[in-house]
Design a protein around this motif. Sequence first.
Motif, short mmCIF file in Angstrom:
data_model
loop_
_atom_site.label_atom_id
_atom_site.label_comp_id
_atom_site.label_asym_id
_atom_site.label_seq_id
_atom_site.Cartn_x
_atom_site.Cartn_y
_atom_site.Cartn_z
N LEU A 282 136.66 -3.93 -21.31
CA LEU A 282 137.29 -5.70 -21.54
C LEU A 282 137.26 -4.69 -22.81
N ARG A 283 136.14 -4.47 -24.07
CA ARG A 283 137.42 -4.10 -25.23
C ARG A 283 138.29 -2.82 -25.19
N VAL A 284 137.83 -2.11 -24.79
CA VAL A 284 139.33 -0.67 -24.73
C VAL A 284 140.37 -1.04 -24.13
N CYS A 285 140.13 -2.66 -23.34
CA CYS A 285 141.75 -3.40 -23.08
C CYS A 285 141.90 -4.06 -23.77
N GLY A 286 141.77 -4.35 -24.16
CA GLY A 286 141.45 -5.75 -25.68
C GLY A 286 141.47 -7.18 -24.81
N ALA A 287 140.88 -7.65 -24.05
CA ALA A 287 140.57 -7.91 -23.32
C ALA A 287 139.11 -9.03 -23.53
N PRO A 288 139.57 -10.40 -24.09
CA PRO A 288 138.24 -11.08 -23.99
C PRO A 288 137.73 -12.07 -22.74
N THR A 289 136.80 -11.80 -23.00
CA THR A 289 136.19 -12.83 -21.21
C THR A 289 136.95 -13.58 -20.93
N GLY A 290 137.36 -15.21 -22.01
CA GLY A 290 137.75 -16.16 -21.92
C GLY A 290 136.82 -17.34 -20.73
N GLN A 291 137.94 -18.00 -19.84
CA GLN A 291 137.18 -18.85 -18.70
C GLN A 291 136.47 -18.61 -18.32
N GLY A 292 136.51 -16.85 -17.40
CA GLY A 292 135.76 -16.09 -16.65
C GLY A 292 135.88 -14.97 -16.84
N VAL A 293 135.64 -13.74 -15.07
CA VAL A 293 136.10 -12.80 -15.14
C VAL A 293 135.97 -12.75 -13.68
#
Length: 492
Positions: free
Chosen positions: A261-272
Amino acid sequence: MTNAEPMINLGCHGPARLLAGVREYGRLDRWAQQKVYGEPQPLPLPDLIDLAEQVRLGGRGGAGFPFARKLAAVAKSAGRRRLPSVVVVNGTEGEPAACKDKMLLSMVPHLVLDGALLAAGALRASRLVIAIADDGFAEESLLDALDERRDIALPTRVMLVPHRFLSGEAGALVRGINGEAHIPPGKKVRASDTGVQGLPTLVSNAETYAQLAVAAAIGPWDYTALGTEDEPGTVLLTVTGAARRPGVIETPTGTPLKEILRVCGAPTGQGVLTGGYHGTWITPEAAGQAEISRRGFEDVGGSLGAGIIVPLPDDTCALGEVARVMHYLAAESAGQCGPCRLGMPEMARLLNGILGGGTSPEAVRAVTAAMRGRGACSHPDGSSRFVLSALDVFDEDVAAHLYHRGCGRPVRGVLPVPDAPDEAGAGQLSVDWSSCDGHGLCAHILPELIRLDDNGFPAIPNGAVPSWLEAQARRAVDMCPAMALRLGAPGH
């Protein structure tokens, strides 16, 4: 020779196996393929089965079934019945959120072909069928690769199939190849016993064959040097949703999900969302603990499935996103059994009811419990898993809709749904408040979408009317005594 590349980001977190050479050459033609992987050597059936067992190769299309067992089952059936076998590459990838198999066929088509031809040679198969979706994404690259390999003695056919969610289901795929309706057969039929033209058939997805080719090229010792002991090697993931850098990434099993997720610039937000629309949602906390493997995801309530990872951002209505997908899944069913014909549309209606604040989540749970294990294929159970996990992970969002008239966030359409019923339906309901007298007839005719507020006036959720409710919506409009209910284009 085509130089076209897919319009997706490709990357590796760790050593490249399936994507070896892509950074240097782009799409690997036959020459580049041989330079990177060498010339594949045929393996007798016992040796190929042994190789698949040593590297613990499981299917990468979703179920994870051991490839060695599948290979052995086809060989046993062909020997017992004294019939030739067929090898099928499933590159259809009907999951809207996935594109790893399309990427493989676009960028390293020879790797997929090498694995399929290894299996076909070991089985002494009579033909090879490569099935891809009719979206044109990988077709040119695959046809160019076959043109480079005119020395293939095995009759090989490329088949285009409808781009639908169930197109990749093994039974539906076999039926489609046989010229029948491209839907699941409605009863359990093993392709290893009765597949293409009634022959024993090996069906596996594109990544599985590519992994087999890599294992044959580098040997079991090097293959198992990466990844976990139970699930060695690498895996391909399609990461979208909240990711600032969405795409397909290859990583060894055992890698922490938070690293990807870090590599893709993706916060976990509300859920995954893990594993796609037959997978499960996990909480941000679980995403921070998960390791990428089937067991690693299962330990936190997730599912690796076909390698789909979709973190949901904070600025969209989680429940609305889930309902939107459920409308699509209900429309994509084959309609051959009660759970598909009745249960799945009912789940979609009930989710709309929760959005409107008039339905309890327990009603959804009751429908899924009644459906469990009764479908003619895995579609109802997989869809139920997706919905039930959403009710658990997004419980605060559910409560906001039930007790506070909504969460205050719009449905942004983060979850990809091609030609979804709610997007291709009749339009959006609206009320002319200068004419509405609160008769309440519309809520009686269309309870799936309309409820009455405390004053007896209609409350209508945002979003287009699903196509399967179009007739009822038009009836509600036509029967409104004050002619106050309207059905028009979304946003108008």
